[in-house]
Design an enzyme around this catalytic site. Structure first.
Site, PDB file in Angstrom:
ATOM      1  N   ASP A   9       0.864  -1.178   0.000  1.00  0.00           N
ATOM      2  CA  ASP A   9       0.000   0.000   0.000  1.00  0.00           C
ATOM      3  C   ASP A   9       0.901   1.228   0.000  1.00  0.00           C
ATOM      4  OD1 ASP A   9      -2.422  -1.397   0.064  1.00  0.00           O
ATOM      5  OD2 ASP A   9      -2.433  -1.501   2.240  1.00  0.00           O
ATOM      6  N   ASP A  49      -7.036  -1.489  -4.526  1.00  0.00           N
ATOM      7  CA  ASP A  49      -8.097  -1.095  -3.590  1.00  0.00           C
ATOM      8  C   ASP A  49      -9.051  -0.090  -4.230  1.00  0.00           C
ATOM      9  OD1 ASP A  49      -6.851  -2.663  -1.644  1.00  0.00           O
ATOM     10  OD2 ASP A  49      -5.723  -0.971  -0.829  1.00  0.00           O
TER      11      ASP A  49
END
Length: 151
Positions: free
Chosen positions: A109, A128
């Site tokens: 991330d 995401d």
């Protein structure tokens, strides 16, 4: 063909941005006030829940990808195009994060948005975004047109 292209482009964007994050953001956060690019190894789910449950996530992701893909193929001609695009986005994002979990044992991330100081929003990635946007589109279509327009 359009839907396969969406899946492939989503996967390519996800991989390229994660590789870029690994090569440029480890120990080197780019800070643009409310938007930051930082490197995080997420071994859990959103907001860091269920840390180090890799095999659980692999099993669940395989099941979800299989079920969504089965539904997608079965209903591709019945569903409105917007639903098929949204499902392709969800599949692409799910596969992108699945790849990370399978190969790296964690998800990379790197996007952090701090719009409100009182909300600690999780760091996220392109996969995401694809899953969230795809689900949002499906919800909006169901709310506006009703669920009889879906599958």
């Amino acid at each position: 063909m359009l839907y396969v292209l969406i899946i492939v482009i989503g996967l390519i964007l996800d991989r390229i941005t994660k590789i870029y994050a690994v090569n440029n953001f480890i120990g080197n956060t780019l800070d643009f006030n409310k938007l930051k690019f930082t490197y995080v190894e997420n071994r859990g789910a959103a907001f860091g829940i269920l840390q180090n449950k890799r095999f659980f996530f692999i099993f669940i992701t395989i099941a979800i990808i299989f079920l969504i893909t089965f539904y997608f193929i079965k209903n591709i001609k019945k569903n409105p195009k917007v639903i098929n695009v949204a499902l392709a986005m969800v599949i692409s994002g799910a596969v992108g994060n699945f790849y990370d979990r399978l190969i790296n044992h964690y998800v990379v991330d790197f996007i952090q948005v701090d719009l409100l100081d009182s909300i600690n929003f999780p760091v996220f990635n392109v996969a995401d975004i694809l899953v969230t946007l795809g689900c949002f589109i499906i919800i909006i279509v169901i709310l506006v047109k009703g669920d009889e327009n879906v599958g």
